[in-house]
Design a protein around this motif. Sequence first.
Motif, PDB file in Angstrom:
ATOM      1  N   LEU A 186     -10.330 -76.778   5.246  1.00 15.53           N
ATOM      2  CA  LEU A 186      -9.611 -75.550   5.581  1.00 15.53           C
ATOM      3  C   LEU A 186      -9.354 -75.535   7.077  1.00 15.53           C
ATOM      4  CD1 LEU A 186     -11.707 -72.917   3.563  1.00 15.53           C
ATOM      5  CD2 LEU A 186      -9.586 -74.041   2.859  1.00 15.53           C
ATOM      6  N   LEU A 187      -8.208 -75.020   7.497  1.00  9.74           N
ATOM      7  CA  LEU A 187      -7.859 -74.922   8.910  1.00  9.74           C
ATOM      8  C   LEU A 187      -7.698 -73.454   9.285  1.00  9.74           C
ATOM      9  CD1 LEU A 187      -5.110 -77.711   9.126  1.00  9.74           C
ATOM     10  CD2 LEU A 187      -7.552 -77.933   9.634  1.00  9.74           C
ATOM     11  N   ALA A 188      -8.374 -73.020  10.341  1.00  9.47           N
ATOM     12  CA  ALA A 188      -8.256 -71.638  10.799  1.00  9.47           C
ATOM     13  C   ALA A 188      -7.998 -71.627  12.304  1.00  9.47           C
ATOM     14  CB  ALA A 188      -9.521 -70.856  10.472  1.00  9.47           C
ATOM     15  N   ASP A 189      -6.779 -71.293  12.673  1.00  5.37           N
ATOM     16  CA  ASP A 189      -6.384 -71.222  14.085  1.00  5.37           C
ATOM     17  C   ASP A 189      -5.191 -70.279  14.162  1.00  5.37           C
ATOM     18  OD1 ASP A 189      -5.023 -71.983  16.695  1.00  5.37           O
ATOM     19  OD2 ASP A 189      -6.758 -73.316  16.758  1.00  5.37           O
TER      20      ASP A 189
ATOM     21  N   THR B 214      -6.758 -77.725   1.883  1.00  2.00           N
ATOM     22  CA  THR B 214      -6.694 -76.799   0.750  1.00  2.00           C
ATOM     23  C   THR B 214      -6.279 -75.385   1.152  1.00  2.00           C
ATOM     24  OG1 THR B 214      -9.090 -76.398   0.946  1.00  2.00           O
ATOM     25  CG2 THR B 214      -8.360 -78.094  -0.610  1.00  2.00           C
ATOM     26  N   GLY B 215      -6.179 -75.121   2.462  1.00  2.00           N
ATOM     27  CA  GLY B 215      -5.741 -73.793   2.884  1.00  2.00           C
ATOM     28  C   GLY B 215      -5.719 -73.657   4.384  1.00  2.00           C
ATOM     29  N   GLN B 216      -4.966 -72.653   4.859  1.00  4.33           N
ATOM     30  CA  GLN B 216      -4.853 -72.377   6.286  1.00  4.33           C
ATOM     31  C   GLN B 216      -4.925 -70.876   6.520  1.00  4.33           C
ATOM     32  OE1 GLN B 216      -1.715 -74.438   8.491  1.00  4.33           O
ATOM     33  NE2 GLN B 216      -1.376 -75.815   6.740  1.00  4.33           N
ATOM     34  N   ALA B 217      -5.452 -70.492   7.691  1.00  5.75           N
ATOM     35  CA  ALA B 217      -5.553 -69.083   8.050  1.00  5.75           C
ATOM     36  C   ALA B 217      -5.241 -68.928   9.535  1.00  5.75           C
ATOM     37  CB  ALA B 217      -6.945 -68.544   7.740  1.00  5.75           C
ATOM     38  N   ALA B 218      -4.792 -67.716   9.908  1.00  2.00           N
ATOM     39  CA  ALA B 218      -4.351 -67.485  11.281  1.00  2.00           C
ATOM     40  C   ALA B 218      -5.148 -66.415  12.013  1.00  2.00           C
ATOM     41  CB  ALA B 218      -2.863 -67.112  11.291  1.00  2.00           C
TER      42      ALA B 218
ATOM     43  N   VAL C 254       1.375 -74.011  15.849  1.00  2.00           N
ATOM     44  CA  VAL C 254       1.582 -75.366  16.367  1.00  2.00           C
ATOM     45  C   VAL C 254       0.281 -76.157  16.304  1.00  2.00           C
ATOM     46  CG1 VAL C 254       2.118 -76.724  18.417  1.00  2.00           C
ATOM     47  CG2 VAL C 254       3.523 -74.743  17.841  1.00  2.00           C
ATOM     48  N   MET C 255      -0.840 -75.499  16.637  1.00  2.00           N
ATOM     49  CA  MET C 255      -2.129 -76.175  16.590  1.00  2.00           C
ATOM     50  C   MET C 255      -2.463 -76.573  15.158  1.00  2.00           C
ATOM     51  SD  MET C 255      -4.532 -77.250  18.511  1.00  2.00           S
ATOM     52  CE  MET C 255      -6.160 -77.972  18.292  1.00  2.00           C
ATOM     53  N   ARG C 256      -2.213 -75.678  14.208  1.00  2.00           N
ATOM     54  CA  ARG C 256      -2.491 -76.010  12.806  1.00  2.00           C
ATOM     55  C   ARG C 256      -1.625 -77.177  12.345  1.00  2.00           C
ATOM     56  NH1 ARG C 256      -1.927 -70.467  12.233  1.00  2.00           N
ATOM     57  NH2 ARG C 256      -0.114 -70.734  10.853  1.00  2.00           N
ATOM     58  N   GLU C 257      -0.380 -77.209  12.785  1.00  2.00           N
ATOM     59  CA  GLU C 257       0.511 -78.309  12.409  1.00  2.00           C
ATOM     60  C   GLU C 257       0.020 -79.640  12.983  1.00  2.00           C
ATOM     61  OE1 GLU C 257       4.464 -77.314  13.589  1.00  2.00           O
ATOM     62  OE2 GLU C 257       4.594 -75.585  12.238  1.00  2.00           O
ATOM     63  N   CYS C 258      -0.485 -79.594  14.215  1.00  2.00           N
ATOM     64  CA  CYS C 258      -1.029 -80.815  14.831  1.00  2.00           C
ATOM     65  C   CYS C 258      -2.255 -81.309  14.076  1.00  2.00           C
ATOM     66  CB  CYS C 258      -1.385 -80.551  16.294  1.00  2.00           C
ATOM     67  SG  CYS C 258       0.028 -80.325  17.382  1.00  2.00           S
ATOM     68  N   LEU C 259      -3.147 -80.369  13.739  1.00  2.00           N
ATOM     69  CA  LEU C 259      -4.351 -80.733  12.988  1.00  2.00           C
ATOM     70  C   LEU C 259      -3.982 -81.306  11.624  1.00  2.00           C
ATOM     71  CD1 LEU C 259      -6.611 -77.628  13.756  1.00  2.00           C
ATOM     72  CD2 LEU C 259      -6.732 -79.887  14.811  1.00  2.00           C
ATOM     73  N   LEU C 260      -3.022 -80.682  10.981  1.00  2.00           N
ATOM     74  CA  LEU C 260      -2.572 -81.158   9.670  1.00  2.00           C
ATOM     75  C   LEU C 260      -2.042 -82.585   9.769  1.00  2.00           C
ATOM     76  CD1 LEU C 260      -1.999 -80.460   6.694  1.00  2.00           C
ATOM     77  CD2 LEU C 260       0.223 -79.591   7.430  1.00  2.00           C
ATOM     78  N   HIS C 261      -1.237 -82.843  10.800  1.00  2.00           N
ATOM     79  CA  HIS C 261      -0.665 -84.179  10.986  1.00  2.00           C
ATOM     80  C   HIS C 261      -1.763 -85.216  11.210  1.00  2.00           C
ATOM     81  CE1 HIS C 261       2.102 -87.308  12.259  1.00  2.00           C
ATOM     82  NE2 HIS C 261       1.368 -87.477  13.345  1.00  2.00           N
ATOM     83  N   ILE C 262      -2.733 -84.890  12.059  1.00  2.00           N
ATOM     84  CA  ILE C 262      -3.832 -85.820  12.357  1.00  2.00           C
ATOM     85  C   ILE C 262      -4.607 -86.161  11.087  1.00  2.00           C
ATOM     86  CG2 ILE C 262      -6.079 -86.038  13.511  1.00  2.00           C
ATOM     87  CD1 ILE C 262      -4.866 -84.331  15.801  1.00  2.00           C
ATOM     88  N   LEU C 263      -4.916 -85.145  10.299  1.00  2.00           N
ATOM     89  CA  LEU C 263      -5.738 -85.370   9.106  1.00  2.00           C
ATOM     90  C   LEU C 263      -4.954 -86.080   8.001  1.00  2.00           C
ATOM     91  CD1 LEU C 263      -7.789 -82.049   8.964  1.00  2.00           C
ATOM     92  CD2 LEU C 263      -8.383 -84.232  10.013  1.00  2.00           C
TER      93      LEU C 263
END
Length: 215
Positions: free
Chosen positions: A5-8, A30-34, A12-21
């Motif tokens: 899960l990504l929470a930021d 499995t999910g993202q939150a802001a 843009v930061m979430r997109e960068c993390l998604l790309h890296i992973l």
Amino acid sequence: MIRVLLADDHAVMRECLLHILMEAQSFVITGQAADGASTLALVRCTPADVLVLDLTMPAGGGIALIERIRAIRPQLRVLVLSMHTEPHVMERAFKAGAAGYLTKECAGADLVDAIRKVAQGELYAGLGAAERQPRRLASLTRPRPHEALTSREREVLQHLAAGESSRRIADALDLTPQTISTHKKNILEKLALANDAALVRYALRHGFDCEPDKH
């Protein structure tokens, strides 16, 4: 595959993390939150192994958010990814229940390594001083008393923190009031608390004041 899960609060930061992973090819997002509130909702209903968590988010972010997350999903490993480089912030995060801490200055490879390690049950600290003091790090992450509670006892504790009576809790969990009383007695013993008032104070202090799951 490790479920993440990504929470930021920064898209843009979430997109960068998604790309890296996604490039690492061993993770599934499995999910993202802001913000803090949406992170709690996500944690409550979304299966995952690791939560990558920014501390500085609106609507209930910060160190207290870690304790709330741990109260809802004690098995979820929390990896903090923060702009804060101060060692005392990292120490507070570990005391609240985080399994890892990285600053946003880290490289993508460090993030991948950190997620893999915390998913395997290890502790990870991206600050050099902590890495040189493994005993100090371990002392910050000693199990807290409520981690010995069963899942049902955690449910009861969460309802108690919401100010509900034993009768109402019994109805919500489809149990008898006598069973709720037994659970409460066991909780008091495991947490070494003297009475119901102390139990509620403990629950609020450790983040059990989130809305209980609906049954």
